[in-house]
Design a protein around this motif. Structure first.
Motif, PDB file in Angstrom:
ATOM      1  N   TYR A 681       0.836  -1.188   0.000  1.00  0.00           N
ATOM      2  CA  TYR A 681       0.000   0.000   0.000  1.00  0.00           C
ATOM      3  C   TYR A 681       0.878   1.248   0.000  1.00  0.00           C
ATOM      4  O   TYR A 681       0.662   2.193  -0.768  1.00  0.00           O
ATOM      5  N   HIS A 685       1.280   4.013  -2.845  1.00  0.00           N
ATOM      6  CA  HIS A 685       1.089   5.402  -2.456  1.00  0.00           C
ATOM      7  C   HIS A 685       2.256   6.259  -2.934  1.00  0.00           C
ATOM      8  O   HIS A 685       2.084   7.332  -3.517  1.00  0.00           O
ATOM      9  N   ARG A 688       2.149   6.714  -6.620  1.00  0.00           N
ATOM     10  CA  ARG A 688       1.084   7.609  -7.088  1.00  0.00           C
ATOM     11  C   ARG A 688       1.530   9.070  -7.129  1.00  0.00           C
ATOM     12  O   ARG A 688       1.088   9.838  -7.993  1.00  0.00           O
ATOM     13  N   THR A 692       1.081  11.392 -10.282  1.00  0.00           N
ATOM     14  CA  THR A 692       0.121  12.498 -10.241  1.00  0.00           C
ATOM     15  C   THR A 692       0.698  13.727 -10.946  1.00  0.00           C
ATOM     16  O   THR A 692       0.041  14.347 -11.791  1.00  0.00           O
ATOM     17  N   ARG A 695       1.034  13.123 -14.764  1.00  0.00           N
ATOM     18  CA  ARG A 695      -0.243  13.191 -15.479  1.00  0.00           C
ATOM     19  C   ARG A 695      -0.772  14.631 -15.566  1.00  0.00           C
ATOM     20  O   ARG A 695      -1.173  15.115 -16.644  1.00  0.00           O
ATOM     21  N   GLU A 699      -1.060  16.744 -19.033  1.00  0.00           N
ATOM     22  CA  GLU A 699      -2.420  17.126 -19.443  1.00  0.00           C
ATOM     23  C   GLU A 699      -2.509  18.638 -19.675  1.00  0.00           C
ATOM     24  O   GLU A 699      -3.074  19.123 -20.676  1.00  0.00           O
ATOM     25  N   PRO A 852       9.378  13.529  11.578  1.00  0.00           N
ATOM     26  CA  PRO A 852       8.350  14.568  11.577  1.00  0.00           C
ATOM     27  C   PRO A 852       8.894  16.001  11.540  1.00  0.00           C
ATOM     28  O   PRO A 852       8.104  16.932  11.395  1.00  0.00           O
ATOM     29  N   GLN A 854      10.804  17.284   9.283  1.00  0.00           N
ATOM     30  CA  GLN A 854      11.149  17.782   7.951  1.00  0.00           C
ATOM     31  C   GLN A 854       9.953  18.543   7.382  1.00  0.00           C
ATOM     32  O   GLN A 854       9.053  17.972   6.792  1.00  0.00           O
ATOM     33  N   THR A 855       9.911  19.821   7.628  1.00  0.00           N
ATOM     34  CA  THR A 855       8.718  20.580   7.249  1.00  0.00           C
ATOM     35  C   THR A 855       8.841  21.228   5.881  1.00  0.00           C
ATOM     36  O   THR A 855       7.873  21.629   5.281  1.00  0.00           O
ATOM     37  N   LYS A 858       9.221  17.720   0.563  1.00  0.00           N
ATOM     38  CA  LYS A 858       9.405  16.280   0.466  1.00  0.00           C
ATOM     39  C   LYS A 858      10.831  15.951   0.072  1.00  0.00           C
ATOM     40  O   LYS A 858      11.367  16.514  -0.875  1.00  0.00           O
TER      41      LYS A 858
ATOM     42  N   ASP B  11       2.644  18.851  -0.285  1.00  0.00           N
ATOM     43  CA  ASP B  11       4.078  18.967  -0.020  1.00  0.00           C
ATOM     44  C   ASP B  11       4.910  18.649  -1.259  1.00  0.00           C
ATOM     45  O   ASP B  11       6.127  18.695  -1.211  1.00  0.00           O
ATOM     46  N   ASP B  12       4.255  18.289  -2.336  1.00  0.00           N
ATOM     47  CA  ASP B  12       5.007  17.991  -3.555  1.00  0.00           C
ATOM     48  C   ASP B  12       5.006  19.223  -4.471  1.00  0.00           C
ATOM     49  O   ASP B  12       3.954  19.682  -4.907  1.00  0.00           O
ATOM     50  N   ASN B  35       3.030  22.888   3.459  1.00  0.00           N
ATOM     51  CA  ASN B  35       2.952  21.957   4.590  1.00  0.00           C
ATOM     52  C   ASN B  35       1.738  22.288   5.443  1.00  0.00           C
ATOM     53  O   ASN B  35       1.031  23.278   5.189  1.00  0.00           O
ATOM     54  N   MET B  56      -1.196  13.160   3.246  1.00  0.00           N
ATOM     55  CA  MET B  56       0.097  12.736   3.800  1.00  0.00           C
ATOM     56  C   MET B  56       1.109  13.881   3.735  1.00  0.00           C
ATOM     57  O   MET B  56       1.706  14.136   2.690  1.00  0.00           O
ATOM     58  N   PRO B  58       4.384  15.712   6.224  1.00  0.00           N
ATOM     59  CA  PRO B  58       5.222  15.355   7.369  1.00  0.00           C
ATOM     60  C   PRO B  58       4.823  16.007   8.695  1.00  0.00           C
ATOM     61  O   PRO B  58       4.999  15.390   9.737  1.00  0.00           O
ATOM     62  N   ASP B  59       4.284  17.182   8.732  1.00  0.00           N
ATOM     63  CA  ASP B  59       4.008  17.799  10.043  1.00  0.00           C
ATOM     64  C   ASP B  59       2.562  17.580  10.514  1.00  0.00           C
ATOM     65  O   ASP B  59       2.313  16.850  11.453  1.00  0.00           O
ATOM     66  N   ALA B  85      -3.280  10.275  -2.310  1.00  0.00           N
ATOM     67  CA  ALA B  85      -2.832   8.982  -2.826  1.00  0.00           C
ATOM     68  C   ALA B  85      -3.291   7.856  -1.909  1.00  0.00           C
ATOM     69  O   ALA B  85      -3.043   6.678  -2.175  1.00  0.00           O
ATOM     70  N   LYS B  86      -3.915   8.243  -0.783  1.00  0.00           N
ATOM     71  CA  LYS B  86      -4.472   7.213   0.107  1.00  0.00           C
ATOM     72  C   LYS B  86      -5.781   6.758  -0.497  1.00  0.00           C
ATOM     73  O   LYS B  86      -6.760   7.499  -0.512  1.00  0.00           O
ATOM     74  N   THR B  87      -5.782   5.515  -0.974  1.00  0.00           N
ATOM     75  CA  THR B  87      -6.935   5.090  -1.767  1.00  0.00           C
ATOM     76  C   THR B  87      -7.784   4.053  -1.039  1.00  0.00           C
ATOM     77  O   THR B  87      -8.590   3.360  -1.648  1.00  0.00           O
ATOM     78  N   ARG B  88      -7.582   3.961   0.265  1.00  0.00           N
ATOM     79  CA  ARG B  88      -8.379   2.943   0.975  1.00  0.00           C
ATOM     80  C   ARG B  88      -9.791   3.449   1.225  1.00  0.00           C
ATOM     81  O   ARG B  88      -9.990   4.643   1.470  1.00  0.00           O
ATOM     82  N   ASP B  91     -10.116   5.449   4.340  1.00  0.00           N
ATOM     83  CA  ASP B  91      -9.643   6.830   4.269  1.00  0.00           C
ATOM     84  C   ASP B  91     -10.708   7.731   3.609  1.00  0.00           C
ATOM     85  O   ASP B  91     -10.993   8.828   4.086  1.00  0.00           O
ATOM     86  N   LYS B 106      -5.417  10.395  -6.177  1.00  0.00           N
ATOM     87  CA  LYS B 106      -4.277  10.691  -7.030  1.00  0.00           C
ATOM     88  C   LYS B 106      -3.877   9.403  -7.747  1.00  0.00           C
ATOM     89  O   LYS B 106      -3.966   8.341  -7.138  1.00  0.00           O
ATOM     90  N   PRO B 107      -3.402   9.371  -8.933  1.00  0.00           N
ATOM     91  CA  PRO B 107      -3.300  10.553  -9.808  1.00  0.00           C
ATOM     92  C   PRO B 107      -4.673  10.922 -10.385  1.00  0.00           C
ATOM     93  O   PRO B 107      -5.461  10.023 -10.701  1.00  0.00           O
ATOM     94  N   PHE B 108      -4.919  12.217 -10.497  1.00  0.00           N
ATOM     95  CA  PHE B 108      -6.247  12.656 -10.937  1.00  0.00           C
ATOM     96  C   PHE B 108      -6.140  13.239 -12.350  1.00  0.00           C
ATOM     97  O   PHE B 108      -5.037  13.541 -12.842  1.00  0.00           O
ATOM     98  N   SER B 109      -7.295  13.405 -12.973  1.00  0.00           N
ATOM     99  CA  SER B 109      -7.329  14.046 -14.300  1.00  0.00           C
ATOM    100  C   SER B 109      -7.637  15.526 -14.080  1.00  0.00           C
ATOM    101  O   SER B 109      -8.580  15.876 -13.370  1.00  0.00           O
TER     102      SER B 109
END
Lengths: 903, 122
Positions: A681, A685, A688, A692, A695, A699, A852, A854-855, A858, B11-12, B35, B56, B58-59, B85-88, B91, B106-109
């Protein structure tokens, strides 16, 4: 007193005994029984108290002090504490039709002839002096009463002993050979023996009461008078140096005597009607012993006070005192009491010995005779009867001879002890055979032979020498003039009294031979089978049935004829019928059921002994004995049945335990599954996230052709970087999977750590330059080589260094050290960043773990670098951990063994 | 009618980059937070009409931020859309229970995402 009156009384007494015996048997025929209760059984056990007790105890007390008591403590201990041994013997003998102690030994060791013969011969040798002792007691008491002491004519025709013995022999011949089956109970005889036990007790108590209260003024007066004589006091304190060993050996002797004396075996086991009687006897018999010993000390003291100087025989104090006081009637009663003690012993002992002699010596001799080789046609039971009668005469004749030649010289007790020491030799073979499967025939033979020989040389021959029958000088000089073969000081052991000395050596040799030969000898089929039966099976249950040993069925008519020849057609018919009905076996078939063969052998064993019966039946049945394997199979089957419950219980416990283990295992598997799921999982994750970006960015570029060129370039560059990140991630996941599954093998080479670090540093040089970082190297010994997989170790170094670079502030220093401690190389990488929270020091090695604090953004890594590094180091049998530096910053350390060969 | 204000939290950096472009292109005013703490601060200060929220981080994680927003009376009209990206299943349910209007995997259109946002804000 007129000797005719005395003789007449004795004859009348014997007639009374016969009447009792005859009545008991006629009552028995009406289906009732006088003797079928615990009290009569206990009284019959009291045949243990012979003339030795009656006269000898007083004599022993007067000369040796209280050690006469040991003779009664031994049996008391046996009956009160060790009755299970007796119970086991009773059960075994009942199920196997065993009729004597020799038969017991022989049956246990595979129905062996030699053992039966050996035991029989030594029992006869051992018991003859004992029977002679009883004859001597009757004669001396008779002579004292008749006033003929010292006037004994050497001619046998004028000897009172002879005539008394003749009378007694007639009685024994009549009541001792009523039935051809020696294992059959002697109803009349036992009734008479129980009566005798009452008579001797009453008579002895009468003597005690008269002497204490008639001659003296009660116990106090008697003891006061005795206390006035200093030489008497010595008798009642333990002064001799070896008093304790003497007490101990007497206790041992009497304990074994109660078990193994042929007459005790006869009343204890052969004549036992119901094993429950043992419980009653367990306290009645010790009580009897207690009561009969109550007046021993008073009488001994009285005699010593009354005859301080004269050489009056202390053995006869009990009779002498009332006689001198003129109490003739009382004296006559006391004489009859002693007479009953002696006759009881002679009767039972003779019958026991006779059974052995006829079954183990005479009958086997007859059956080995060619004319009787075929199935006997004549009425064999008559032959058996005559052999028995002949044996009775032989035993009594031998006893008479011993009495004439030897017994004159010795006191009653010392003769008795010689006999006790003889039967004590049976202890290792019998007790070992009852409780130890490893006991073997050869062991028993060797032990018995050694024990008996030792007894012969240290007790019996010296007693003959003492009587002048052998050269007396050997007592002092040793056999063949060899000093360490002195009969009373073998191998220089001269600190024990003769009986203890003999007991010590004989039992030591006996047990040693028994044990050593047993563990070194192979056992035959029958022997193994009997060992299993004796030790494990027969004693388990009161009603235990014996498993069959015969495989092939025998001819039923032949079997019937064999049985008829020994016990007569009527009895044979009715016994077979009863057995067949009880076990639902048909008697009309021509071949007999194996159980019938077994049953026939058991009946015959009672008549002619188990060894002879075994041979006769196997001859008639022409049945082969089972092979060892088959016997063991049979035994296993019984054992399986008997232990079925135990087995079932054990199985169910095992099942419960197994299901518990299974559910624990299942939980473990589920937990492992969860870990795997969680990992997958997390991996998806992580995958993904770059997907993301890729994509979304593509797009947007696609959908917005009007997008300014710089923006478009920025987006596409991001797509390229995210694609790289994605493929790096996939590679790392696959790497980790390889390490975890154990499929990764080490490509071990001899490498220099300095080289590896150098190569890694050149790889990451662009990164360090970007942040203007300084690298500081500290080598312990620069040329140090080690065994490792260079590619993997470089990967670890790369991971640690890129981490350090990532967390280092600009223009700081990264320190790399390599030191040797013991057989390990220790490498550390330190930065001057903000360090790792204490709680995360271990967790950072987990997959995808992010500290935790690392603010900012990523991290660029896959989140698997440290996890993979840890796996690599562990594959090399090293350790890796993180710590914070005191001066700030994180420090990663790993150790590696210098050599991989002896890890 | 003033421009609708959207707070984008992730955060990305590349996701942030694409979302910022997408929202601006469709006429929204965009604020970005990289963040959790930044997100809380900006939400209170800017009172956005809609928050695009990653989970998701970090803080402070996205669930906690959503919960906080829904508790603030001043932010009661703020729409929350999870991008995760949490697909459960668990969640997804948790996100909707916390008051989110949408939960997008995620990933989304970008094409369907912008349609959803447009619907939510008109």
């Amino acid at each position: 007193m007129n000797s005719w009156i005395i003789a007449g009384t004795a004859v009348a007494y014997l007639l009374l005994l016969s009447l009792i015996a005859w009545r008991a048997e006629s009552v028995r025929k009406k289906g009732k029984s006088w003797i079928n209760n615990g009290y009569v059984y206990a009284l019959s056990l009291a045949v243990y108290c012979t003339a030795w007790t009656y006269y000898g105890s007083v004599g022993r007390a007067a000369t040796n002090g209280p050690d006469f008591l040991t003779i009664y403590i031994g049996p008391t201990i046996l009956c009160a504490l060790f009755w299970p041994v007796l119970l086991k013997i009773i059960r075994i003998c009942r199920t196997q039709g065993i009729s004597s102690i020799a038969d017991l030994v022989s049956t246990r060791y595979g129905k062996n002839f030699s053992l039966a013969i050996l035991v029989t011969i030594f029992c006869v040798l051992g018991m003859i002096p004992y029977i002679a002792l009883q004859l001597k007691a009757i004669a001396t008491s008779f002579d004292l009463l008749a006033g003929t002491t010292g006037k004994t004519d050497q001619s046998i025709w004028k000897d009172s002993t002879f005539y008394g013995t003749m009378l007694l022999t007639v009685f024994i011949l009549f009541f001792g050979t009523r039935s051809v089956d020696a294992a059959e109970k002697h109803e009349g005889l036992i009734a008479a023996i129980a009566f005798e036990s009452v008579i001797k007790l009453v008579a002895f108590l009468a003597a005690g009461l008269f002497i204490t209260y008639g001659v003296f003024n009660g116990f106090t007066d008697l003891f006061q008078q005795a206390a006035a004589q200093p030489q008497l006091q010595q008798l009642f304190t333990l002064q001799e140096n070896n008093a304790y060993t003497s007490w101990f050996s007497m206790l041992t002797l009497s304990f074994f005597a109660m078990l193994f004396l042929p007459r005790q075996f006869q009343v204890n086991v052969v004549e036992n009607l119901d094993e429950d009687h043992l419980k009653t006897a367990g306290w009645i018999f010790p009580l009897y012993l207690f009561i009969i010993n109550l007046f021993v000390v008073p009488i001994a003291l009285a005699g010593s006070v009354l005859y301080p100087i004269t050489s009056a025989n202390p053995d006869l104090y009990v009779l002498n005192i009332p006689l001198e006081k003129g109490k003739y009637l009382l004296s006559l009663l006391i004489f009859i009491g002693g007479f009953s003690a002696a006759t009881g012993m002679i009767i039972v002992e003779t019958i026991a010995l006779t059974t052995m002699i006829s079954n183990h010596l005479a009958l086997p001799l007859l059956f080995s005779n060619n004319r009787l080789h075929q199935v006997p046609r004549s009425n064999l039971s008559a032959i058996v009867m005559w052999v028995r009668r002949g044996s009775i005469l032989l035993v009594i004749g031998l006893a008479l001879l011993y009495d004439k030649l030897v017994a004159e010289q010795y006191s009653l007790v010392s003769i008795g002890l010689v006999s006790f020491a003889a039967v004590a030799q049976l202890a290792p073979a019998v007790l070992g055979g009852l409780y130890w499967k490893g006991a073997s025939k050869n062991g028993a033979l060797a032990g018995l032979a050694a024990g008996f020989s030792c007894w012969l040389f240290t007790l019996l021959l010296p007693s003959l020498a003492g009587a002048g029958l052998l050269d007396e000088s050997m007592l002092a000089n040793g056999y063949f003039e060899i000093s360490w073969l002195k009969p009373h000081a073998l191998f220089g052991l001269n600190t024990l009294d003769p009986v203890s000395h003999s007991l010590f050596w004989s039992l030591l040799l006996n047990s040693s031979f028994f044990f050593l030969v047993s563990i070194n000898s192979r056992k035959g089929t029958t022997e193994t089978y009997q060992a299993e039966l004796f030790v494990d099976f027969l004693n388990k249950d009161k009603y235990a049935a014996e498993p069959a040993v015969w495989r092939d069925t025998a001819s039923l008519p032949a079997l019937r004829v064999l049985l008829q020849n020994f016990i007569g057609p009527d009895r044979a018919g009715s016994l077979l019928q009863k057995y067949a009905t009880r076990h639902q076996i048909s008697l009309t078939t021509s071949t007999a059921d194996p159980r019938l063969v077994q049953f026939t052998e058991k009946i015959l064993a009672g008549v002619i002994g188990s060894a002879s019966a075994h041979i006769l039946v196997s001859r008639v049945a022409k049945a082969e004995e089972l092979s060892m394997e088959e016997v063991l199979n049979l035994l296993k089957e019984s054992q399986q049945l008997m232990e079925l419950n135990k087995e079932l219980k054990r199985k169910s416990i095992e099942l419960t335990r197994a299901s518990e283990q299974l559910s624990a295992l299942n939980q473990q598997l589920m937990a492992m599954d969860e870990v795997k799921d969680e990992f997958l999982y997390t991996v998806t994750h992580e995958l993904r996230t770059p997907l993301t970006s890729i994509r979304a960015l593509t797009e947007l570029v696609h959908d917005n052709p009007e997008m300014p060129e710089p923006k478009k370039t920025e987006f596409l560059a991001a797509v390229v970087r995210e694609t790289e990140r994605l493929s790096h991630l996939i590679t790392q996941v696959l790497n980790l999977e390889r390490f975890e599954s154990g499929r990764q093998l080490l490509d071990l080479q001899t490498v220099q750590i300095k080289e590896l670090i150098g190569e890694t540093l050149s790889d990451i040089q662009p990164l360090t330059q970007l942040k203007r970082l300084r690298i500081e190297l500290q080598y312990d010994s620069p040329d140090l080589t080690m065994e490792a997989d260079p590619a993997l170790i470089r990967q670890v170094l790369y991971n640690l260094l890129t981490n350090a670079i990532r967390f280092s502030p600009e223009a700081t220093t990264i320190i790399i050290t390599a030191t040797v401690s013991g057989n390990y190389l220790e490498v550390s990488v330190s930065d001057q960043g903000k360090g790792i929270p204490e709680t995360s020091l271990e967790l950072i090695f987990d997959k995808f773990y992010q500290a935790p604090n690392q603010t900012l953004k990523k991290p660029e890594g896959s989140g698997l670098g440290l996890a993979i590094s840890k796996k690599i180091i562990e594959l090399h049998s090293g350790k890796i951990w993180a710590q914070n530096r005191e001066e700030g910053g994180a420090c990663f350390i790993f150790t590696l063994p210098l050599s991989q060969t002896n890890r | 009618m003033p421009e609708k204000k959207i707070l984008v939290v992730d955060d990305d950096p590349y996701i942030l980059m694409s979302l910022e472009f997408l929202m601006q292109k469709n006429g929204y005013s965009v604020i970005v937070a990289r963040n959790g703490r930044e997100a809380l601060h900006l939400a209170e200060q800017e009172k956005p009409d809609l928050v695009l929220l990653d989970i998701m981080m970090p803080d402070v994680d996205g669930f906690a931020i959503c919960e906080y927003i829904k508790q603030q009376p001043a932010l009661k009209d703020t729409i929350v859309v999870f991008l995760s990206a949490k697909t459960r299943e668990s969640d997804l349910r948790k996100g909707l229970e916390l008051g989110a209007a949408k939960y997008v995997f995620k990933p989304f259109s970008t094409r369907s995402l912008i349609k959803e946002i447009n619907q939510l804000l008109h």
